[in-house]
Motif scaffolding. Structure first.
Motif, PDB file in Angstrom:
ATOM      1  N   GLN A 103       0.835  -1.205   0.000  1.00  0.00           N
ATOM      2  CA  GLN A 103       0.000   0.000   0.000  1.00  0.00           C
ATOM      3  C   GLN A 103       0.870   1.256   0.000  1.00  0.00           C
ATOM      4  N   GLU A 104       1.957   1.224   0.757  1.00  0.00           N
ATOM      5  CA  GLU A 104       2.866   2.380   0.801  1.00  0.00           C
ATOM      6  C   GLU A 104       3.640   2.538  -0.503  1.00  0.00           C
ATOM      7  N   ARG A 105       3.729   1.449  -1.273  1.00  0.00           N
ATOM      8  CA  ARG A 105       4.376   1.560  -2.596  1.00  0.00           C
ATOM      9  C   ARG A 105       3.387   2.009  -3.665  1.00  0.00           C
ATOM     10  N   GLY A 106       2.151   2.234  -3.226  1.00  0.00           N
ATOM     11  CA  GLY A 106       1.143   2.747  -4.145  1.00  0.00           C
ATOM     12  C   GLY A 106       0.373   1.671  -4.879  1.00  0.00           C
ATOM     13  N   GLU A 107       0.489   0.416  -4.456  1.00  0.00           N
ATOM     14  CA  GLU A 107      -0.259  -0.658  -5.117  1.00  0.00           C
ATOM     15  C   GLU A 107      -1.684  -0.690  -4.586  1.00  0.00           C
ATOM     16  N   ALA A 108      -2.599  -1.130  -5.450  1.00  0.00           N
ATOM     17  CA  ALA A 108      -4.014  -1.198  -5.063  1.00  0.00           C
ATOM     18  C   ALA A 108      -4.256  -2.508  -4.310  1.00  0.00           C
ATOM     19  N   VAL A 109      -4.266  -2.435  -2.998  1.00  0.00           N
ATOM     20  CA  VAL A 109      -4.517  -3.617  -2.171  1.00  0.00           C
ATOM     21  C   VAL A 109      -5.525  -3.243  -1.083  1.00  0.00           C
ATOM     22  N   ALA A 110      -6.064  -4.259  -0.424  1.00  0.00           N
ATOM     23  CA  ALA A 110      -6.994  -3.996   0.683  1.00  0.00           C
ATOM     24  C   ALA A 110      -6.258  -3.217   1.765  1.00  0.00           C
ATOM     25  N   ALA A 111      -7.029  -2.387   2.490  1.00  0.00           N
ATOM     26  CA  ALA A 111      -6.414  -1.507   3.496  1.00  0.00           C
ATOM     27  C   ALA A 111      -5.633  -2.313   4.533  1.00  0.00           C
ATOM     28  N   ALA A 112      -4.435  -1.835   4.842  1.00  0.00           N
ATOM     29  CA  ALA A 112      -3.565  -2.514   5.811  1.00  0.00           C
ATOM     30  C   ALA A 112      -3.655  -1.782   7.146  1.00  0.00           C
TER      31      ALA A 112
END
Lengths: 187, 147
Positions: free
Chosen positions: B23-32
């Motif tokens: 998520q911090e790398r900007g990938e679209a993933v479920a919220a961490a």
């Protein structure tokens, strides 16, 4: 043609500027590896120089079995490791009882952006990362900052993938635990 | 330095850590979990120190100064001179070497004495002294330098 091969051929053929280009391309990773392990700025500079002198000396032995980045990283790792061994600095802390690590619960109501804007909190977090033992500190930097994959870190460090994963997992869990217990961040 | 694999609970926690990283790398993933995201963000911060701006240039200059000069031209010239000398010697010998050769052979010990055990031992010693270098290079030709 493989860019590593082009660069290595140019250095071995003593083309003007080739070695400087090789150093410029790989000095960042070399610096991170050595700095994270030894932490002393002057030692880091000297060991980084020693690494590239060795790279220059042994480049004819490079067989393209791994990326040039990993090969240079491994030389840097070996140079820094030998430095720590001479000074009898342990790479890892004494083993903690794994049962003591609580798996943390997600919580609502935590504002990530305001926490990130808190300079004092960031400084304490940075200090907590710095206070880790040399090996977990290095592995976190290679994985997060240099964006090396676990197989690439295996090539640099020679450690088994499971050991690397375990170090990453436990360090991150411990740092998040610190955020909650010592810094009062409920996250 | 092998470690046991993570337990199923720890694997789930590992997944949360990885999700925060992505998520911090900007990938679209479920919220961490935000704690892990804060940590991932801190771990992506540049280090306090970096190589000096002229590090690569200074190091390259140091290597260039230390490197041996390129001796290829000198080696070729030496080879050509030695070949020329040998040719002149052969011509001289062919021209008026009959007398010299006879006198020389009279001065030298006989061949069987020359090739006694000591000469053979000397040749074996020379062979052992010069063979290991290429052999060693072949044996240690692994990808990793010896540090």
């Amino acid at each position: 043609m493989n860019p590593d091969r082009v660069l290595v051929d140019a250095v071995l053929a003593r083309r003007a500027g080739a070695f400087e280009r090789l150093v410029a391309e790989h000095q960042g990773l070399c610096w991170h590896i050595i700095q994270r392990l030894v932490r002393h700025p002057e030692d880091t500079r000297e060991l980084c120089q020693e690494t590239f002198l060795r790279v220059h000396q042994y480049l004819h032995q490079y067989r393209y079995e791994s990326a040039l980045k990993s090969w240079i990283g491994r030389v840097a790792y070996a140079v820094a490791l030998r430095h720590l061994e001479k000074r009898q600095v342990p790479l890892v802390e004494a083993e903690r009882d794994t049962d003591e690590d609580p798996l943390l619960q997600e919580s609502d109501g935590f504002d990530l952006e305001s926490a990130w804007a808190d300079a004092q909190l960031r400084e304490r977090l940075r200090a907590a990362i710095e206070a880790l033992a040399p090996l977990p500190r290095l592995l976190l930097t290679l994985y997060h900052l240099d964006e090396l994959s676990i197989p690439e870190i295996v090539q640099v460090s020679g450690l088994p993938a499971g050991t690397i994963k375990s170090h990453l997992f436990r360090s991150r869990l411990r740092l998040r635990e610190l955020l909650q217990t010592r810094f009062g961040v409920t996250a | 330095m092998n470690t046991p694999p993570l337990s199923p609970d720890q694997e789930r926690e590992w997944e949360l850590q990885e999700r925060a990283l992505r998520q911090e790398r900007g990938e679209a993933v479920a919220a961490a979990p935000p704690g892990y995201r804060l940590l991932a963000r801190a771990l992506r911060e540049p280090l306090d120190s970096a190589p000096p701006a002229d590090f690569a240039a200074l190091l390259a200059r140091r290597i260039e100064r230390a490197a041996l000069p390129d001796m290829r031209w000198e080696r070729r010239a030496t080879t050509a001179l030695v070949a020329m000398l040998l040719l002149l010697a052969a011509l001289g010998l062919a021209w008026q070497g009959q007398d010299w050769l006879r006198q020389l052979l009279d001065l030298m010990p006989s061949l069987p004495r020359l090739f006694n055990g000591w000469v053979l031992l000397l040749l074996v010693g020379l062979g052992m002294a010069y063979w290991p270098a290429p052999l060693r290079e072949r044996l240690h030709g692994a990808d990793w330098p010896q540090t």
